[in-house]
Write a protein that holds these residues in place. Structure first.
Motif, mmCIF file in Angstrom:
data_model
loop_
_atom_site.group_PDB
_atom_site.id
_atom_site.type_symbol
_atom_site.label_atom_id
_atom_site.label_comp_id
_atom_site.label_asym_id
_atom_site.label_seq_id
_atom_site.Cartn_x
_atom_site.Cartn_y
_atom_site.Cartn_z
ATOM 1 N N PHE A 33 0.974 -6.508 4.097
ATOM 2 C CA PHE A 33 1.897 -7.422 3.377
ATOM 3 C C PHE A 33 0.798 -9.088 4.103
ATOM 4 O O PHE A 33 1.606 -9.759 3.955
ATOM 5 C CB PHE A 33 3.485 -7.500 3.943
ATOM 6 C CG PHE A 33 3.760 -6.279 2.896
ATOM 7 C CD1 PHE A 33 4.117 -6.854 1.954
ATOM 8 C CD2 PHE A 33 4.102 -5.215 2.949
ATOM 9 C CE1 PHE A 33 4.746 -5.527 0.354
ATOM 10 C CE2 PHE A 33 4.337 -3.849 2.380
ATOM 11 C CZ PHE A 33 4.897 -4.288 1.050
ATOM 12 N N ALA A 34 -0.331 -8.711 5.258
ATOM 13 C CA ALA A 34 -0.822 -9.868 5.673
ATOM 14 C C ALA A 34 -1.201 -10.851 4.795
ATOM 15 O O ALA A 34 -1.505 -11.854 4.810
ATOM 16 C CB ALA A 34 -0.976 -9.818 6.900
ATOM 17 N N ASN A 35 -1.448 -9.641 3.523
ATOM 18 C CA ASN A 35 -2.593 -10.182 2.720
ATOM 19 C C ASN A 35 -1.636 -11.328 1.495
ATOM 20 O O ASN A 35 -1.728 -12.073 0.170
ATOM 21 C CB ASN A 35 -3.342 -9.529 1.674
ATOM 22 C CG ASN A 35 -4.658 -8.503 3.227
ATOM 23 O OD1 ASN A 35 -4.992 -8.784 3.785
ATOM 24 N ND2 ASN A 35 -4.218 -6.855 2.810
ATOM 25 N N TYR A 36 -0.294 -11.285 1.681
ATOM 26 C CA TYR A 36 0.067 -12.310 0.743
ATOM 27 C C TYR A 36 0.817 -13.721 1.589
ATOM 28 O O TYR A 36 1.751 -13.283 2.343
ATOM 29 C CB TYR A 36 0.782 -11.583 -0.218
ATOM 30 C CG TYR A 36 1.172 -9.980 -0.495
ATOM 31 C CD1 TYR A 36 0.378 -10.011 -1.278
ATOM 32 C CD2 TYR A 36 1.290 -9.019 -0.005
ATOM 33 C CE1 TYR A 36 -0.064 -8.940 -2.499
ATOM 34 C CE2 TYR A 36 0.797 -7.516 -0.971
ATOM 35 C CZ TYR A 36 0.441 -7.946 -1.543
ATOM 36 O OH TYR A 36 0.037 -6.489 -2.493
ATOM 37 N N ASN A 37 0.802 -14.581 0.996
ATOM 38 C CA ASN A 37 0.859 -15.812 1.636
ATOM 39 C C ASN A 37 0.916 -16.581 0.296
ATOM 40 O O ASN A 37 1.494 -17.818 0.760
ATOM 41 C CB ASN A 37 -0.242 -16.467 2.183
ATOM 42 C CG ASN A 37 -1.532 -16.187 2.005
ATOM 43 O OD1 ASN A 37 -1.675 -16.334 0.612
ATOM 44 N ND2 ASN A 37 -2.934 -16.907 2.411
ATOM 45 N N ASN A 77 -2.651 -20.569 -7.998
ATOM 46 C CA ASN A 77 -3.724 -19.053 -8.165
ATOM 47 C C ASN A 77 -3.059 -17.838 -6.578
ATOM 48 O O ASN A 77 -3.620 -17.786 -5.320
ATOM 49 C CB ASN A 77 -4.998 -19.005 -7.752
ATOM 50 C CG ASN A 77 -6.325 -18.375 -7.711
ATOM 51 O OD1 ASN A 77 -5.962 -17.598 -8.207
ATOM 52 N ND2 ASN A 77 -7.049 -17.922 -6.926
ATOM 53 N N PRO A 78 -1.729 -17.089 -6.890
ATOM 54 C CA PRO A 78 -0.961 -17.025 -6.119
ATOM 55 C C PRO A 78 -0.964 -14.928 -5.492
ATOM 56 O O PRO A 78 -2.327 -15.072 -6.351
ATOM 57 C CB PRO A 78 -0.080 -15.979 -6.364
ATOM 58 C CG PRO A 78 0.457 -16.040 -8.257
ATOM 59 C CD PRO A 78 -1.381 -16.964 -8.476
ATOM 60 N N SER A 79 -1.248 -15.153 -4.751
ATOM 61 C CA SER A 79 -1.615 -13.334 -4.631
ATOM 62 C C SER A 79 -0.322 -12.395 -4.367
ATOM 63 O O SER A 79 -1.193 -11.921 -4.727
ATOM 64 C CB SER A 79 -1.705 -13.283 -2.632
ATOM 65 O OG SER A 79 -0.694 -14.044 -1.690
ATOM 66 N N ASP A 133 2.255 -7.819 -6.823
ATOM 67 C CA ASP A 133 0.339 -7.657 -6.560
ATOM 68 C C ASP A 133 -0.401 -8.533 -7.795
ATOM 69 O O ASP A 133 -0.328 -7.926 -8.435
ATOM 70 C CB ASP A 133 -0.011 -7.064 -5.760
ATOM 71 C CG ASP A 133 -1.774 -7.237 -5.443
ATOM 72 O OD1 ASP A 133 -2.969 -7.567 -5.749
ATOM 73 O OD2 ASP A 133 -1.764 -6.948 -4.533
ATOM 74 N N ALA A 134 -0.609 -9.651 -7.132
ATOM 75 C CA ALA A 134 -1.130 -10.282 -8.617
ATOM 76 C C ALA A 134 -2.660 -10.366 -9.025
ATOM 77 O O ALA A 134 -2.682 -10.003 -10.328
ATOM 78 C CB ALA A 134 -1.494 -11.981 -8.090
ATOM 79 N N LYS A 135 -3.377 -9.383 -8.060
ATOM 80 C CA LYS A 135 -5.007 -8.469 -8.809
ATOM 81 C C LYS A 135 -4.690 -7.263 -9.166
ATOM 82 O O LYS A 135 -4.988 -7.666 -10.791
ATOM 83 C CB LYS A 135 -5.388 -8.784 -7.453
ATOM 84 C CG LYS A 135 -6.136 -9.701 -6.751
ATOM 85 C CD LYS A 135 -6.887 -9.783 -6.001
ATOM 86 C CE LYS A 135 -7.426 -11.508 -5.123
ATOM 87 N NZ LYS A 135 -7.919 -11.076 -4.039
ATOM 88 N N THR A 136 -3.215 -6.697 -8.540
ATOM 89 C CA THR A 136 -3.508 -5.078 -9.357
ATOM 90 C C THR A 136 -2.205 -5.475 -10.361
ATOM 91 O O THR A 136 -2.025 -4.096 -11.174
ATOM 92 C CB THR A 136 -3.341 -4.507 -8.158
ATOM 93 O OG1 THR A 136 -1.899 -4.346 -7.873
ATOM 94 C CG2 THR A 136 -4.385 -4.091 -7.327
ATOM 95 N N LYS A 137 -1.340 -5.892 -10.384
ATOM 96 C CA LYS A 137 -0.067 -5.650 -11.619
ATOM 97 C C LYS A 137 0.991 -4.717 -11.057
ATOM 98 O O LYS A 137 1.841 -4.307 -11.493
ATOM 99 C CB LYS A 137 -0.973 -6.125 -12.493
ATOM 100 C CG LYS A 137 -1.027 -7.537 -13.177
ATOM 101 C CD LYS A 137 -0.762 -8.615 -13.185
ATOM 102 C CE LYS A 137 -1.179 -9.694 -13.459
ATOM 103 N NZ LYS A 137 -1.848 -10.417 -12.953
ATOM 104 N N GLU A 138 0.709 -3.879 -9.933
ATOM 105 C CA GLU A 138 1.366 -3.604 -8.853
ATOM 106 C C GLU A 138 3.019 -3.793 -8.525
ATOM 107 O O GLU A 138 2.833 -4.510 -7.319
ATOM 108 C CB GLU A 138 1.026 -2.761 -8.016
ATOM 109 C CG GLU A 138 0.363 -1.507 -9.285
ATOM 110 C CD GLU A 138 -1.370 -0.604 -8.612
ATOM 111 O OE1 GLU A 138 -0.412 0.156 -6.999
ATOM 112 O OE2 GLU A 138 -1.937 0.025 -8.877
#
Length: 176
Positions: A33-37, A77-79, A133-138
């Protein structure tokens, strides 16, 4: 005197239980979760939420306030994407006048004794806040809060903020 203490304790319990929000959260333990800011809202889910547009605005403002206080920023451009949905139901509580004891009257009519029940209904709602998750949509995290709702427009902002802040108090999760 014992009856007065019992009644006071009962009213205190009812007051506290009516004001509390019960929360729960679940998350993917394999996610860092540190990857989400940064975040944005998943518009399609916000549009589908079956509540008034005014309440949607209240929820989104509350989420913005809590996320900002935690150091997250809104972004084009969210994470992560934030989604919400709601459920509402009528909670039915039946109270028996057990304080007057058994044996008074016939129990089928309040005019012929004291053995009767009172039924109260109260709207109870559940708010789900999903982090995707914005990239994987999971889905990576889901928080939920349930509690009594209010129709009093003067108290709605405060009540919705209570729901949102208690749910998001569990985000980001701490791995144990």
């Amino acid at each position: 005197m014992k009856t007065l203490k019992f009644i006071t304790l009962g009213l205190l319990f009812i007051f506290v239980s009516c004001s509390s929000v019960r929360v729960n959260a679940d998350y993917d333990k394999n996610v860092d979760f540190a990857n989400y800011n940064t975040y944005a809202y998943l518009k399609s889910s916000i549009d589908k939420a079956e509540i008034s547009d005014l309440d949607k605005k209240r929820i989104l403002r509350s989420i913005d306030e809590v996320m900002s206080s935690k150091g997250f920023a809104k972004s084009d451009n969210p994470s992560m994407l934030i989604s919400i949905f709601t459920k509402e139901r009528e909670r039915v509580d039946v109270y028996n006048n057990a304080g007057f004891g058994w044996g008074w009257g016939w129990g089928w009519n309040p005019y012929w004794g004291m053995n009767y029940n009172r039924v109260y209904t109260t709207p109870e709602g559940t708010l789900f806040i999903d982090v995707i998750d914005a990239k994987t949509k999971e889905l990576v995290w889901q928080g939920e809060g349930s509690g009594y709702l209010t129709k009093d427009t003067n108290k709605k902002d405060e009540r919705i903020m209570e729901f949102v802040s208690k749910i998001l108090a569990q985000y980001p999760p701490t791995h144990k």
